[in-house]
Design a protein around this motif. Structure first.
Motif, PDB file in Angstrom:
ATOM      1  N   ASP A 142     -12.905  14.240  24.873  1.00  5.84           N
ATOM      2  CA  ASP A 142     -12.540  14.807  26.104  1.00  5.84           C
ATOM      3  C   ASP A 142     -13.687  14.513  27.118  1.00  5.84           C
ATOM      4  O   ASP A 142     -13.694  14.226  28.351  1.00  5.84           O
ATOM      5  N   ASP A 143     -14.781  15.033  26.662  1.00  8.26           N
ATOM      6  CA  ASP A 143     -16.063  14.941  27.457  1.00  8.26           C
ATOM      7  C   ASP A 143     -16.902  14.575  26.460  1.00  8.26           C
ATOM      8  O   ASP A 143     -17.836  15.133  25.714  1.00  8.26           O
ATOM      9  N   GLU A 144     -17.371  13.068  26.608  1.00  8.54           N
ATOM     10  CA  GLU A 144     -18.553  12.736  25.928  1.00  8.54           C
ATOM     11  C   GLU A 144     -19.757  13.277  25.923  1.00  8.54           C
ATOM     12  O   GLU A 144     -20.442  13.546  25.050  1.00  8.54           O
ATOM     13  N   ARG A 145     -20.358  13.347  27.183  1.00  9.06           N
ATOM     14  CA  ARG A 145     -21.485  13.917  27.330  1.00  9.06           C
ATOM     15  C   ARG A 145     -21.805  15.354  26.810  1.00  9.06           C
ATOM     16  O   ARG A 145     -22.916  15.661  26.193  1.00  9.06           O
ATOM     17  N   ALA A 146     -20.783  16.263  26.794  1.00  5.17           N
ATOM     18  CA  ALA A 146     -20.845  17.570  26.390  1.00  5.17           C
ATOM     19  C   ALA A 146     -20.917  17.415  24.911  1.00  5.17           C
ATOM     20  O   ALA A 146     -21.447  18.171  24.318  1.00  5.17           O
TER      21      ALA A 146
END
Length: 395
Positions: A142-146
């Motif tokens: 859902d949120d690759e960076r996080a």
């Protein structure tokens, strides 16, 4: 799932400089991705890698929880027939990863296994032009960076000098042992354990079991077995081991004896834990085992024929697909956000999951009058159709 079903992809690679061979087996894809580590050892074979890939499919299915963020992947495995101590090994690894780059970019998430560390794989992957050894899973986040930051933070966590990533699998193995003892009504204090291997998996397992009150009476490494009938000083041995899990014989404590390599198998122990190499318990040595339980912390350490003979003598084998599955699951629980980069949270989650899984497996084995391995296979057979229906599957 049938052991005779062919995997989706099976590749053999030959290094043009050294002649060493490598293998990649993708047993199945779920959501277009498969998960499984990369091992390097002299004598690694395609059949071995195929069996390991099938085991990864099972581990992913066994940890399926419809309420979790972590949604299971398919199973895969890589292997390189090369001694990891060989001066040419790193070059072979880099060229293997370069050859497998299209698969790692799109289908196969991999990581450390026998003979290789995660740091080494990531360094070689970078040289091979890859973003990461697990980059194929990034589109599913859902949120690759996080997610990547959370996993990076988790890898930076240490507990009493050992990285959380190294401890996760051993926590799961130890909890499998403790849950089994609880079901059998056996107290932890005084229960004797013998292990093969003091590397990532064996060392962490020994620490958790010793801290729970069990006595680690024998540990084997590549040089032989170290034993003490009243229990070894596990923390002292961990501080003195080298990068490959070998113990420092010059720093042994009074009463700690050096014995031949196979002595761990015949140690006077209640629990035997092969935590190093595959195929180490076979028909030629199983007769010397007197432990009540053999707990497979390594992948495929007990050959099927030996397991039949052990069962006939009343010795229970707890299978690798359950026992050592927390290593893989911890990665994904962390990356997908079911847990954070926190040791206490990770250990609590691992313990809950492993106790539930051990309970389901042993309850199924009792109901079916089968072995724990057969029960684990039955649980997988129940879950795979649901996973395929919900998320898509390619075989």
């Amino acid at each position: 799932m049938s052991a005779t079903t062919a995997p989706l992809i099976s590749l053999t690679w030959t290094d043009h400089l050294t002649g060493h061979r490598g293998y990649l087996v993708i047993d199945r894809l779920v959501r277009g991705v498969a998960s499984g580590g990369l091992r390097m050892r002299r004598g690694c074979t395609l059949d071995e890698v195929t069996g390991l890939a099938r085991g990864m499919t099972m581990k992913e299915a066994l940890h399926h929880d419809p309420a979790a963020r972590y949604i299971p992947l398919g199973g895969a495995k890589g292997g390189i027939d090369c001694d990891p101590h060989d001066p040419e090994a790193y070059g072979v690894l880099t060229r293997y990863l370069r050859a497998m780059r299209p698969y790692i970019e799109q289908f196969w998430t991999t990581g450390e296994d026998l003979g290789l560390t995660q740091d080494l794989i990531e360094a070689a992957a970078a040289e091979a032009g890859l973003v990461s050894s697990i980059q194929a899973v990034y589109p599913l986040l859902d949120d690759e960076r996080a997610a990547r930051q959370r996993l990076s933070d988790a890898f930076a966590v240490e507990v009493d000098g050992i990285g959380l990533d190294e401890l996760a699998g051993g926590c799961g193995v130890a909890e499998a042992v403790l849950a089994t003892l609880d079901r059998a009504g056996v107290p932890y204090e005084g229960t004797r354990v013998a292990l093969q291997g003091l590397g990532t998996m064996g060392g962490a397992t020994a620490r958790f079991l010793a801290r729970a009150g069990l006595r680690i009476v024998a540990v084997a490494d590549v040089q032989g077995t170290v034993a003490h009938p009243d229990g070894l000083d596990v923390e002292h041995l961990l501080r003195g081991r080298d990068a490959f899990g070998a113990m420092d014989r010059t720093a042994l404590r009074p009463g700690e004896r050096e014995l031949p390599p196979e002595a761990w198998l015949t140690a006077d122990a209640d629990v035997l834990i092969p935590a190093a190499v595959s195929y180490c318990v076979h028909t030629g040595n199983q007769a010397g085992i007197t432990a009540r339980w053999v707990v497979e912390a390594a992948n495929m350490p007990v050959v099927p024929e030996a397991e039949l003979l052990l069962a006939a003598r009343g010795i229970t084998v707890l299978p690798d697909v359950v026992v050592n599955s927390a290593t893989n699951a911890w990665w994904w629980w962390t990356l997908f956000g079911d847990i954070g980069a926190d040791a206490d949270e990770a250990f609590a989650h691992i313990r809950r999951a492993m106790r539930a899984l051990i309970d389901r497996m042993l309850t199924r084995a009792a109901a079916d009058a089968s072995t724990p391995r057969a029960a684990a296979h039955a649980l997988v057979a129940d879950r795979l159709p649901e996973i395929a229906e919900r998320y898509g599957c390619h075989r």
